[in-house]
Design an enzyme around this catalytic site. Structure first.
Site, PDB file in Angstrom:
ATOM      1  N   GLU A 155       0.834  -1.195   0.000  1.00  0.00           N
ATOM      2  CA  GLU A 155       0.000   0.000   0.000  1.00  0.00           C
ATOM      3  C   GLU A 155       0.870   1.246   0.000  1.00  0.00           C
ATOM      4  O   GLU A 155       1.920   1.288   0.655  1.00  0.00           O
ATOM      5  CB  GLU A 155      -0.915  -0.008   1.231  1.00  0.00           C
ATOM      6  CG  GLU A 155      -1.952   1.095   1.258  1.00  0.00           C
ATOM      7  CD  GLU A 155      -3.032   0.817   2.299  1.00  0.00           C
ATOM      8  OE1 GLU A 155      -3.321  -0.378   2.564  1.00  0.00           O
ATOM      9  OE2 GLU A 155      -3.577   1.774   2.852  1.00  0.00           O
ATOM     10  N   ASP A 161       0.208   5.354   0.547  1.00  0.00           N
ATOM     11  CA  ASP A 161      -0.865   6.200   1.083  1.00  0.00           C
ATOM     12  C   ASP A 161      -0.612   7.688   1.018  1.00  0.00           C
ATOM     13  O   ASP A 161       0.445   8.166   1.429  1.00  0.00           O
ATOM     14  CB  ASP A 161      -1.062   5.917   2.581  1.00  0.00           C
ATOM     15  CG  ASP A 161      -1.761   4.605   2.857  1.00  0.00           C
ATOM     16  OD1 ASP A 161      -2.406   4.074   1.954  1.00  0.00           O
ATOM     17  OD2 ASP A 161      -1.657   4.123   3.997  1.00  0.00           O
ATOM     18  N   GLU A 206      -3.059  10.483   2.919  1.00  0.00           N
ATOM     19  CA  GLU A 206      -4.256  10.701   3.727  1.00  0.00           C
ATOM     20  C   GLU A 206      -4.260  12.147   4.207  1.00  0.00           C
ATOM     21  O   GLU A 206      -3.238  12.653   4.680  1.00  0.00           O
ATOM     22  CB  GLU A 206      -4.298   9.756   4.928  1.00  0.00           C
ATOM     23  CG  GLU A 206      -4.463   8.294   4.523  1.00  0.00           C
ATOM     24  CD  GLU A 206      -4.550   7.389   5.744  1.00  0.00           C
ATOM     25  OE1 GLU A 206      -5.660   6.897   6.023  1.00  0.00           O
ATOM     26  OE2 GLU A 206      -3.531   7.170   6.397  1.00  0.00           O
ATOM     27  N   HIS A 227      -0.737  13.023   5.607  1.00  0.00           N
ATOM     28  CA  HIS A 227      -0.158  11.828   6.220  1.00  0.00           C
ATOM     29  C   HIS A 227       0.219  10.854   5.103  1.00  0.00           C
ATOM     30  O   HIS A 227      -0.593  10.571   4.221  1.00  0.00           O
ATOM     31  CB  HIS A 227      -1.206  11.208   7.143  1.00  0.00           C
ATOM     32  CG  HIS A 227      -0.816   9.930   7.802  1.00  0.00           C
ATOM     33  ND1 HIS A 227      -0.253   9.880   9.052  1.00  0.00           N
ATOM     34  CD2 HIS A 227      -0.924   8.644   7.385  1.00  0.00           C
ATOM     35  CE1 HIS A 227      -0.037   8.607   9.391  1.00  0.00           C
ATOM     36  NE2 HIS A 227      -0.433   7.852   8.396  1.00  0.00           N
ATOM     37  N   THR A 228       1.469  10.366   5.108  1.00  0.00           N
ATOM     38  CA  THR A 228       1.916   9.402   4.104  1.00  0.00           C
ATOM     39  C   THR A 228       2.410   8.141   4.793  1.00  0.00           C
ATOM     40  O   THR A 228       2.886   8.174   5.924  1.00  0.00           O
ATOM     41  CB  THR A 228       3.045   9.973   3.223  1.00  0.00           C
ATOM     42  OG1 THR A 228       4.219  10.181   4.027  1.00  0.00           O
ATOM     43  CG2 THR A 228       2.627  11.285   2.568  1.00  0.00           C
ATOM     44  N   ASN A 229       2.291   7.021   4.071  1.00  0.00           N
ATOM     45  CA  ASN A 229       2.745   5.746   4.616  1.00  0.00           C
ATOM     46  C   ASN A 229       3.038   4.810   3.451  1.00  0.00           C
ATOM     47  O   ASN A 229       2.481   4.954   2.360  1.00  0.00           O
ATOM     48  CB  ASN A 229       1.678   5.142   5.541  1.00  0.00           C
ATOM     49  CG  ASN A 229       2.256   4.180   6.563  1.00  0.00           C
ATOM     50  OD1 ASN A 229       3.417   3.783   6.493  1.00  0.00           O
ATOM     51  ND2 ASN A 229       1.437   3.783   7.531  1.00  0.00           N
ATOM     52  N   GLU A 245       5.278   6.160   8.765  1.00  0.00           N
ATOM     53  CA  GLU A 245       4.530   7.388   8.592  1.00  0.00           C
ATOM     54  C   GLU A 245       5.440   8.612   8.537  1.00  0.00           C
ATOM     55  O   GLU A 245       6.364   8.749   9.324  1.00  0.00           O
ATOM     56  CB  GLU A 245       3.536   7.575   9.742  1.00  0.00           C
ATOM     57  CG  GLU A 245       2.499   6.476   9.862  1.00  0.00           C
ATOM     58  CD  GLU A 245       2.926   5.342  10.778  1.00  0.00           C
ATOM     59  OE1 GLU A 245       4.140   5.249  11.079  1.00  0.00           O
ATOM     60  OE2 GLU A 245       2.073   4.545  11.185  1.00  0.00           O
ATOM     61  N   ASP A 277     -12.269   9.721  16.105  1.00  0.00           N
ATOM     62  CA  ASP A 277     -11.676   9.075  17.275  1.00  0.00           C
ATOM     63  C   ASP A 277     -10.160   9.244  17.311  1.00  0.00           C
ATOM     64  O   ASP A 277      -9.539   9.001  18.348  1.00  0.00           O
ATOM     65  CB  ASP A 277     -12.048   7.585  17.327  1.00  0.00           C
ATOM     66  CG  ASP A 277     -11.677   6.828  16.068  1.00  0.00           C
ATOM     67  OD1 ASP A 277     -11.605   7.457  14.993  1.00  0.00           O
ATOM     68  OD2 ASP A 277     -11.461   5.607  16.145  1.00  0.00           O
ATOM     69  N   TRP A 278      -9.561   9.704  16.172  1.00  0.00           N
ATOM     70  CA  TRP A 278      -8.104   9.876  16.161  1.00  0.00           C
ATOM     71  C   TRP A 278      -7.591  10.968  15.230  1.00  0.00           C
ATOM     72  O   TRP A 278      -6.469  11.448  15.389  1.00  0.00           O
ATOM     73  CB  TRP A 278      -7.382   8.574  15.788  1.00  0.00           C
ATOM     74  CG  TRP A 278      -7.734   8.027  14.418  1.00  0.00           C
ATOM     75  CD1 TRP A 278      -8.665   7.070  14.148  1.00  0.00           C
ATOM     76  CD2 TRP A 278      -7.178   8.403  13.149  1.00  0.00           C
ATOM     77  NE1 TRP A 278      -8.728   6.829  12.784  1.00  0.00           N
ATOM     78  CE2 TRP A 278      -7.818   7.620  12.157  1.00  0.00           C
ATOM     79  CE3 TRP A 278      -6.188   9.313  12.765  1.00  0.00           C
ATOM     80  CZ2 TRP A 278      -7.507   7.731  10.805  1.00  0.00           C
ATOM     81  CZ3 TRP A 278      -5.874   9.425  11.404  1.00  0.00           C
ATOM     82  CH2 TRP A 278      -6.541   8.635  10.447  1.00  0.00           C
ATOM     83  N   GLY A 290      -5.473  13.785  17.885  1.00  0.00           N
ATOM     84  CA  GLY A 290      -5.571  12.491  18.547  1.00  0.00           C
ATOM     85  C   GLY A 290      -6.971  12.142  19.014  1.00  0.00           C
ATOM     86  O   GLY A 290      -7.140  11.313  19.899  1.00  0.00           O
ATOM     87  N   ARG A 322       9.040   5.545  20.083  1.00  0.00           N
ATOM     88  CA  ARG A 322       8.354   4.464  19.369  1.00  0.00           C
ATOM     89  C   ARG A 322       9.303   3.326  19.028  1.00  0.00           C
ATOM     90  O   ARG A 322       8.891   2.156  18.996  1.00  0.00           O
ATOM     91  CB  ARG A 322       7.736   5.047  18.097  1.00  0.00           C
ATOM     92  CG  ARG A 322       6.790   4.133  17.377  1.00  0.00           C
ATOM     93  CD  ARG A 322       6.212   4.887  16.211  1.00  0.00           C
ATOM     94  NE  ARG A 322       5.381   4.048  15.382  1.00  0.00           N
ATOM     95  CZ  ARG A 322       4.996   4.362  14.159  1.00  0.00           C
ATOM     96  NH1 ARG A 322       5.375   5.523  13.639  1.00  0.00           N
ATOM     97  NH2 ARG A 322       4.237   3.558  13.459  1.00  0.00           N
TER      98      ARG A 322
END
Length: 320
Positions: free
Chosen positions: A131, A133, A135, A148-150, A160, A224-225, A229, A308
């Site tokens: 995928e 992305d 977004e 937002h990319t992924n 991300e 919700d996010w 957040g 993370r």
């Protein structure tokens, strides 16, 4: 880094738990600089069929969900997706692609778009899907969208990068492009590269290269996010929310019946004049533009997230 962006590196993983059903529903019932330097792969020459020359959404896409909230208008020149409290909407390409340069112009939800997400992406099927992305995470009026990319390969994402844009993406249409060839994936906005993901299989990093992908897009509620957040909820008094699309173009290898429209070992005379993307890379001017974007507009990079990845960043971060 703005505090509001910190939780968003989990957008895709959280979607797998709370909104994977939406993505699956989308898939079952439905994401100013000089030219590039072109180098040829040896000995491979590629002859590529142009997938879409004159854009017509009736020919290229199917609206797959939304109960009439997705519409193709203006004799096929424009597609719109809408979201209200009952449902969002989405579409997918008729064709599957295995490598290509994909362009789409989008005009995003204006005004108070907090809680909404406009997803525009390439994706394959199955549990080990690939995928790529884009977004667009909505925000309160006057606050910037977050792009937002992924990149997922063999079912693994968590790559991300997020950006602000240097213009208002709701005021007019802008071109969002994915260049995908066997060596790299380049995300661009109005011709300016914002991200490059290189093929680093030699270092054990999977790269999307074997699974054909369709183009998907959806407009849906993710309050919700999506905004701070999940602290800022969707204001349904502003509904319906609408995103618009036009000028789709795919200079790409179409995958059909187990075969690609791009022929390897073709003679130079039979190669498409548009197939240079197959070995395209960034020249020095494009690399400078990429650095400019990442210095001034990048707000999150998974490679720099020590909390993370306490054991160190993923291997591609050390190689890029």
């Amino acid at each position: 880094m703005p505090i509001s962006t910190i939780p968003l590196h989990h957008t895709k993983s959280s979607r797998k738990s709370s909104a994977l059903q939406k993505k699956k529903k989308n898939r079952k019932s439905k994401m100013s600089s000089s030219g590039f330097k072109f180098t040829l792969l040896v000995p491979l020459m590629v002859a590529c069929l142009m997938a879409s020359s004159a854009s017509n959404f009736h020919n290229d896409f199917d609206i797959t969900w939304g109960d009439g909230r997705g519409k193709i208008v203006n004799n096929g020149e424009v597609l719109t997706l809408s979201l209200d409290k009952a449902s969002g909407s989405g579409f997918q390409s008729k064709n599957e692609y295995l490598f290509g340069k994909i362009d789409m112009q989008l005009k995003l939800v204006p005004g108070n778009s907090a809680g909404t997400v406009t997803a525009y992406y390439l994706s394959s099927k199955g549990s080990t899907w690939d995928e790529i992305d884009f977004e667009f995470l909505g925000n309160l009026s006057g606050d910037p969208y977050i792009l937002h990319t992924n990149v997922f390969s063999q079912g693994k994402g968590n790559r991300e990068q997020q950006f602000y844009l240097w213009f208002d993406p709701t005021a007019d249409f802008h071109t969002y492009s994915i260049l995908w060839n066997p060596q790299r994936i380049i995300f661009s906005v109005d011709g300016t590269p914002i991200r490059e993901f290189k093929n680093m299989e030699s270092f054990g990093v999977p790269f999307p290269k074997n699974q054909p992908m369709r183009i998907y897009s959806s407009l849906w509620n993710a309050d919700d996010w999506a905004t701070r957040g999940g602290l800022v909820k969707t204001d349904w008094t502003q509904a319906p929310f609408t995103a618009s699309y036009r000028n789709f173009n795919a200079d790409a290898c179409v995958w059909s019946n187990g075969a690609s429209s791009c022929k390897s070992n073709a003679s130079p005379s039979s190669a498409s004049t548009n197939s240079a993307w197959f070995s395209q890379e960034m020249d020095s001017a494009k690399q400078q533009r990429l650095k400019w974007v990442q210095k001034n507009y990048m707000i999150y990079n998974y490679c720099n997230d020590a909390k993370r990845f306490p054991q160190g960043p993923p291997p591609e971060c050390n190689m890029s």
